[in-house]
Design a protein around this motif. Structure first.
Motif, PDB file in Angstrom:
ATOM      1  N   VAL A  49       0.851  -1.197   0.000  1.00 24.21           N
ATOM      2  CA  VAL A  49       0.000   0.000   0.000  1.00 24.21           C
ATOM      3  C   VAL A  49       0.889   1.251   0.000  1.00 24.21           C
ATOM      4  CG1 VAL A  49      -1.580   1.394   1.411  1.00 24.21           C
ATOM      5  CG2 VAL A  49      -2.025  -1.055   1.076  1.00 24.21           C
ATOM      6  N   ASP A  50       1.934   1.209   0.802  1.00 29.99           N
ATOM      7  CA  ASP A  50       2.795   2.395   0.898  1.00 29.99           C
ATOM      8  C   ASP A  50       3.632   2.593  -0.359  1.00 29.99           C
ATOM      9  OD1 ASP A  50       1.671   2.610   3.364  1.00 29.99           O
ATOM     10  OD2 ASP A  50       3.458   2.023   4.493  1.00 29.99           O
ATOM     11  N   THR A  51       4.115   1.492  -0.937  1.00 29.55           N
ATOM     12  CA  THR A  51       4.890   1.618  -2.179  1.00 29.55           C
ATOM     13  C   THR A  51       4.033   2.265  -3.264  1.00 29.55           C
ATOM     14  OG1 THR A  51       6.346  -0.248  -1.716  1.00 29.55           O
ATOM     15  CG2 THR A  51       6.021   0.315  -4.035  1.00 29.55           C
ATOM     16  N   LEU A  52       2.775   1.854  -3.353  1.00 30.18           N
ATOM     17  CA  LEU A  52       1.898   2.446  -4.368  1.00 30.18           C
ATOM     18  C   LEU A  52       1.590   3.903  -4.032  1.00 30.18           C
ATOM     19  CD1 LEU A  52       0.270   2.209  -6.943  1.00 30.18           C
ATOM     20  CD2 LEU A  52      -1.669   1.376  -5.566  1.00 30.18           C
ATOM     21  N   THR A  53       1.321   4.165  -2.750  1.00 31.42           N
ATOM     22  CA  THR A  53       1.013   5.545  -2.354  1.00 31.42           C
ATOM     23  C   THR A  53       2.171   6.478  -2.662  1.00 31.42           C
ATOM     24  OG1 THR A  53      -0.411   4.735  -0.555  1.00 31.42           O
ATOM     25  CG2 THR A  53       0.340   7.021  -0.407  1.00 31.42           C
ATOM     26  N   LYS A  93      11.206  10.045   7.394  1.00 30.88           N
ATOM     27  CA  LYS A  93       9.971  10.571   6.792  1.00 30.88           C
ATOM     28  C   LYS A  93       8.889   9.493   6.771  1.00 30.88           C
ATOM     29  CE  LYS A  93      12.133  13.582   3.269  1.00 30.88           C
ATOM     30  NZ  LYS A  93      12.178  13.691   1.781  1.00 30.88           N
ATOM     31  N   ASP A  94       9.312   8.266   6.447  1.00 32.04           N
ATOM     32  CA  ASP A  94       8.365   7.152   6.364  1.00 32.04           C
ATOM     33  C   ASP A  94       7.687   6.940   7.724  1.00 32.04           C
ATOM     34  OD1 ASP A  94       7.096   5.055   5.014  1.00 32.04           O
ATOM     35  OD2 ASP A  94       8.643   3.596   5.574  1.00 32.04           O
ATOM     36  N   LEU A  95       8.409   7.243   8.791  1.00 29.09           N
ATOM     37  CA  LEU A  95       7.851   7.109  10.141  1.00 29.09           C
ATOM     38  C   LEU A  95       6.619   7.997  10.316  1.00 29.09           C
ATOM     39  CD1 LEU A  95      10.636   7.030  12.816  1.00 29.09           C
ATOM     40  CD2 LEU A  95       8.606   5.582  12.699  1.00 29.09           C
ATOM     41  N   ALA A  96       6.632   9.142   9.680  1.00 27.95           N
ATOM     42  CA  ALA A  96       5.492  10.055   9.817  1.00 27.95           C
ATOM     43  C   ALA A  96       4.227   9.365   9.298  1.00 27.95           C
ATOM     44  CB  ALA A  96       5.757  11.341   9.039  1.00 27.95           C
ATOM     45  N   LEU A  97       4.355   8.670   8.171  1.00 28.45           N
ATOM     46  CA  LEU A  97       3.206   7.940   7.633  1.00 28.45           C
ATOM     47  C   LEU A  97       2.742   6.897   8.640  1.00 28.45           C
ATOM     48  CD1 LEU A  97       2.665   6.482   4.103  1.00 28.45           C
ATOM     49  CD2 LEU A  97       2.546   4.994   6.105  1.00 28.45           C
ATOM     50  N   HIS A  98       3.688   6.202   9.255  1.00 25.38           N
ATOM     51  CA  HIS A  98       3.318   5.121  10.180  1.00 25.38           C
ATOM     52  C   HIS A  98       2.719   5.644  11.485  1.00 25.38           C
ATOM     53  CE1 HIS A  98       5.798   2.917   7.288  1.00 25.38           C
ATOM     54  NE2 HIS A  98       4.975   1.934   7.588  1.00 25.38           N
ATOM     55  N   VAL A  99       3.247   6.766  11.971  1.00 23.26           N
ATOM     56  CA  VAL A  99       2.681   7.363  13.189  1.00 23.26           C
ATOM     57  C   VAL A  99       1.261   7.865  12.896  1.00 23.26           C
ATOM     58  CG1 VAL A  99       2.840   9.374  14.715  1.00 23.26           C
ATOM     59  CG2 VAL A  99       4.859   7.957  14.279  1.00 23.26           C
ATOM     60  N   ARG A 100       1.115   8.491  11.732  1.00 23.98           N
ATOM     61  CA  ARG A 100      -0.201   9.023  11.334  1.00 23.98           C
ATOM     62  C   ARG A 100      -1.195   7.876  11.163  1.00 23.98           C
ATOM     63  NH1 ARG A 100      -3.635  12.226  12.165  1.00 23.98           N
ATOM     64  NH2 ARG A 100      -4.794  13.283  10.549  1.00 23.98           N
ATOM     65  N   ARG A 101      -0.749   6.797  10.512  1.00 25.00           N
ATOM     66  CA  ARG A 101      -1.666   5.668  10.286  1.00 25.00           C
ATOM     67  C   ARG A 101      -2.079   5.059  11.622  1.00 25.00           C
ATOM     68  NH1 ARG A 101      -0.072   2.206   5.648  1.00 25.00           N
ATOM     69  NH2 ARG A 101       1.795   1.799   6.853  1.00 25.00           N
ATOM     70  N   ARG A 102      -1.122   4.961  12.561  1.00 24.62           N
ATOM     71  CA  ARG A 102      -1.504   4.378  13.845  1.00 24.62           C
ATOM     72  C   ARG A 102      -2.533   5.254  14.534  1.00 24.62           C
ATOM     73  NH1 ARG A 102       3.045   4.112  16.991  1.00 24.62           N
ATOM     74  NH2 ARG A 102       2.327   6.068  17.874  1.00 24.62           N
ATOM     75  N   GLN A 117      -6.793   8.878   3.654  1.00 24.23           N
ATOM     76  CA  GLN A 117      -6.429  10.156   4.265  1.00 24.23           C
ATOM     77  C   GLN A 117      -4.940  10.459   4.061  1.00 24.23           C
ATOM     78  OE1 GLN A 117      -8.701  10.870   7.660  1.00 24.23           O
ATOM     79  NE2 GLN A 117      -7.377  12.471   8.497  1.00 24.23           N
ATOM     80  N   ILE A 118      -4.113   9.414   4.178  1.00 22.99           N
ATOM     81  CA  ILE A 118      -2.672   9.598   3.978  1.00 22.99           C
ATOM     82  C   ILE A 118      -2.381   9.932   2.515  1.00 22.99           C
ATOM     83  CG2 ILE A 118      -0.477   8.343   3.891  1.00 22.99           C
ATOM     84  CD1 ILE A 118      -1.533   6.899   6.508  1.00 22.99           C
ATOM     85  N   ALA A 119      -3.043   9.225   1.609  1.00 26.52           N
ATOM     86  CA  ALA A 119      -2.836   9.481   0.177  1.00 26.52           C
ATOM     87  C   ALA A 119      -3.209  10.925  -0.150  1.00 26.52           C
ATOM     88  CB  ALA A 119      -3.669   8.512  -0.651  1.00 26.52           C
ATOM     89  N   GLN A 120      -4.323  11.374   0.432  1.00 28.92           N
ATOM     90  CA  GLN A 120      -4.761  12.751   0.199  1.00 28.92           C
ATOM     91  C   GLN A 120      -3.700  13.739   0.696  1.00 28.92           C
ATOM     92  OE1 GLN A 120      -8.103  13.933   2.610  1.00 28.92           O
ATOM     93  NE2 GLN A 120      -8.946  15.268   1.019  1.00 28.92           N
ATOM     94  N   GLY A 121      -3.132  13.433   1.864  1.00 31.59           N
ATOM     95  CA  GLY A 121      -2.097  14.297   2.425  1.00 31.59           C
ATOM     96  C   GLY A 121      -0.884  14.394   1.517  1.00 31.59           C
ATOM     97  N   LEU A 122      -0.663  13.330   0.746  1.00 32.59           N
ATOM     98  CA  LEU A 122       0.484  13.305  -0.169  1.00 32.59           C
ATOM     99  C   LEU A 122       0.085  13.764  -1.569  1.00 32.59           C
ATOM    100  CD1 LEU A 122       2.102   9.994   1.074  1.00 32.59           C
ATOM    101  CD2 LEU A 122       3.137  12.266   1.193  1.00 32.59           C
TER     102      LEU A 122
END
Lengths: 315, 315
Positions: A49-53, A93-102, A117-122
């Motif tokens: 999911v993250d690789t695609l995002t 930086k990747d940690l930000a995605l993981h903290v946000r997802r949690r 929501q994360i995809a939208q943020g990006l």
């Protein structure tokens, strides 16, 4: 028109990027493997999911094939100093995605909601849908015993000889209810690993049925070109499973489900054998080095869905 | 001998570093305020514990007064992009401590146990003990209404006018059972904020009693020098509470509990007033700019505990 693209990691994400450049957000839905997902350091890790995002956000690391561009590793270095587990590295930086997802998951959002929501943020406007919001975990059976996917793939670098696969949780998982099967006009199986990227997606109850009932043509792009995998352990796995690492064998793997098969130009001589399986075929350049390659392959696949692949439709 | 040092943030940590340089790990125990602790982004944030840990590890950021040396901010920048909360910034290296602590707490360790393991990982051999393993949360009452401590301190930068303080949870908290009260031969109240750093420590049931029963002399080092606070909002708070920001007022604040008071040389003329409160006094240079300043003050405080402060012992 709504194209459904089933995808796994890097190889699949390349074609998805091509599709996203030629199709509007309402014209395509990316259905992503979550069999690679696992819990690590208290985070929900969802590599495909993250690789695609990151790929659709043009933020992916083009060298590593995972994680983000211009990534730094101060967190992982400091964690190592503190005695934490670092075999699976998370960039700063990747940690930000993981903290946000949690945070989003802890607030009661589904993986689908958190992903959107994360995809939208990006800045990603195309739809990225996990195959299911329920946990499905790929187990790799090897001569050294069963391994959780990331232990096999990252920690052990695909070294153990594989003997088979299980998708724990698949039987009781529900297909992502956001997948608009009734609107689907064409399905693309991206050039991802058939065993650990695509099969987990197709193992979710309701996925195959939803696609069949749509009556849409289904085309697969071979991840094997000239007897080798562009990236990843596909060819190695085929050999270990006692199957020649050829595009024909990939076609056989999908034959009962797809109506058309996309063969790379270097494997043109395999076209007859693939057609003998009852599949429509098209031969094109499938190795995606540049963005243009991604867009060209996307166009070729869409043209195939509109034309030849229809012919292959099972009645 | 066992010295108990009660401390809060930066100012206190400076003296603790001095004490750690002149006392062996078995000779001193640092008891740290956790009233500043809070949950943020799913992490347990313990600012004073971490400031002391980083300070003793010689890894503290000397400029900011919090966080780590040579810190980078890629995580916070990326989190902002994803719409996460960034008013409380976590550095990339500092995140490793927070991820590790969450892991240890989730595995059932107490804050004390997690703190010890992290300190060990950073090469700290002295004992850092949170005042309690139970949650105590400082609430700052202001003219704008009550504020959680970090909202007052970090988000609102101490701007609201304070009217008082509450230490939520203190009444039902248990003093850290690892504090060896029966072995204590001297107690140091570090030059931390009396209202939001030291008072929360003394508000934990059993803390004052344990110290009293030890029969050891208790000396406080004034955080107010020449009518100003070296760092932080102490002077501003005193003014807002209608108390002159003087070392004498700090002595009054502690008078019922301490036996001796350390006055800075610039406030030498206040010595008589402090003695009139029934406290032994010593006058020395308390502003700690260099490591030598920290060590010199530590030595002066220890000498005071051995000598003059004994005289002040309440019978």
């Amino acid at each position: 028109m709504t194209i459904l693209a089933l995808t796994g990691g890097v190889g699949g994400a390349k074609l998805c990027l091509g599709l996203a450049r030629v199709l509007a957000p309402e014209e395509v839905v990316f259905v992503v493997n979550t069999g690679d997902d696992f819990e690590h350091l208290g985070f929900h890790i969802s590599p495909d999911v993250d690789t695609l995002t990151y790929t659709l956000a043009d933020a992916a690391n083009p060298v590593a094939g995972w994680g983000r561009q211009g990534e730094t590793w101060h967190f992982t270095e400091a964690l190592e100093e503190l005695g934490g587990e670092t075999w699976f590295r998370l960039g700063d930086k990747d940690l930000a995605l993981h903290v946000r997802r949690r945070e989003l998951l802890a607030a009661g959002q589904s993986l689908t909601g958190a992903t959107a929501q994360i995809a939208q943020g990006l800045g990603v406007s195309h739809r990225i849908l996990p195959m299911s919001d329920d946990p499905v975990r790929t187990l790799v059976h090897t001569r050294d015993g069963p391994l959780a996917f990331q232990h096999y793939f990252v920690r052990d670098r695909c070294a153990p000889e594989v003997t088979g696969f299980d998708f724990h949780g698949a039987a009781s998982a529900s297909v992502n209810p956001a997948i608009p099967f009734e609107q689907v006009t064409g399905v693309v199986i991206c050039p991802s690993n058939p065993f650990v990227s695509v099969d987990p997606v197709l193992a979710v109850p309701g996925m195959r049925e939803g696609i069949r009932h749509s009556g849409a043509p289904v085309v697969a792009v071979s991840p094997i070109v000239g007897g080798a995998a562009i990236k990843g352990p596909t060819a190695k796995m085929m050999q270990e499973l006692g199957v020649p690492a050829t595009t024909v064998e990939v076609a056989k793997h999908y034959a009962q489900f797809v109506t058309g098969f996309v063969i790379d130009a270097v494997d043109a001589d395999a076209e007859g054998e693939v057609q003998a399986l009852g599949l429509a075929t098209t031969v094109t350049q499938t190795v995606m080095r540049s963005l243009d390659d991604r867009i060209d392959l996307a166009r070729a696949v869409l043209a195939f869905l509109d034309g030849g692949a229809q012919a292959g439709l099972k009645s």
